[in-house]
Design an enzyme around this catalytic site. Structure first.
Site, PDB file in Angstrom:
ATOM      1  N   LYS A  41       0.819  -1.211   0.000  1.00 53.30           N
ATOM      2  CA  LYS A  41       0.000   0.000   0.000  1.00 53.30           C
ATOM      3  C   LYS A  41       0.857   1.267   0.000  1.00 53.30           C
ATOM      4  O   LYS A  41       0.499   2.266   0.602  1.00 53.30           O
ATOM      5  CB  LYS A  41      -0.926  -0.001   1.224  1.00 53.30           C
ATOM      6  N   CYS A  42       1.963   1.222  -0.708  1.00 50.73           N
ATOM      7  CA  CYS A  42       2.939   2.319  -0.726  1.00 50.73           C
ATOM      8  C   CYS A  42       2.894   3.020  -2.082  1.00 50.73           C
ATOM      9  O   CYS A  42       2.510   2.423  -3.089  1.00 50.73           O
ATOM     10  CB  CYS A  42       4.330   1.730  -0.472  1.00 50.73           C
ATOM     11  N   GLY A  43       3.317   4.250  -2.128  1.00 48.46           N
ATOM     12  CA  GLY A  43       3.417   4.957  -3.400  1.00 48.46           C
ATOM     13  C   GLY A  43       4.399   4.311  -4.363  1.00 48.46           C
ATOM     14  O   GLY A  43       4.305   4.487  -5.574  1.00 48.46           O
TER      15      GLY A  43
END
Length: 165
Positions: free
Chosen positions: A34-36
């Protein structure tokens, strides 16, 4: 000490003896779903597909230490990576990369490839590249796209392993 002195846990609970990777160039990445930087999974898979037969091994180590950006279970992580990015390289068990509970492999990698601000891992998708004899060669920042590692990977793949005595 080299990469080959470690054992890590796979998502299914079995152990991966890193010595089985002797003679391979290994790219180790702390990942998060769920990271950029999560779209880097696609480029990591592309490296795996392009160089795997020549001796590159890509290993993903899910980590939730940075803003809790990792899913809870190995099953969720595995499903997410396959569904969204077609990941076929090995994803290992969720670990810590910093602090007292840090996985010993990451303690080793951090100490052998200090970053700009010391040895701790600063964020998701920090990449560690090791040569065919298990020596960490370089650490890459989270913002470095995996595709930018291709030249260094090719150079390492072109080098023979040290002869056994």
């Amino acid at each position: 000490m080299t990469l080959f002195d470690f054992r890590v846990r796979r998502m299914n609970g079995t152990e991966l003896d890193m010595s089985t990777l002797r003679g391979k160039v290994v790219l180790i990445v702390n990942t998060a779903s769920k990271c950029g930087f999560t779209p880097q999974f696609g480029e990591l898979e592309a490296l795996h597909e392009k160089y795997g037969e020549r001796g590159l091994v890509v290993l993903g180590f899910p980590c939730g230490q940075f803003a809790d950006q990792e899913l809870e279970t190995g099953e969720e992580i595995h499903s997410f990576c396959q569904r969204n990015y077609g990941v076929t390289f090995e994803m290992l068990d969720k670990i810590d990369v910093n602090g007292e509970a840090a996985d010993p492999l990451f303690v080793f990698l951090r100490k052998r490839t200090k970053g700009l601000f010391g040895d701790s891992v600063k964020w998701n998708f920090t990449k560690f590249l090791t040569d065919r004899v298990g020596n960490p060669v370089r650490r890459y920042a989270p913002a470095t796209p995996p595709s930018k590692l291709a030249g260094k990977i090719e150079a390492l793949l072109g080098k023979a392993t040290e002869p056994k005595l």
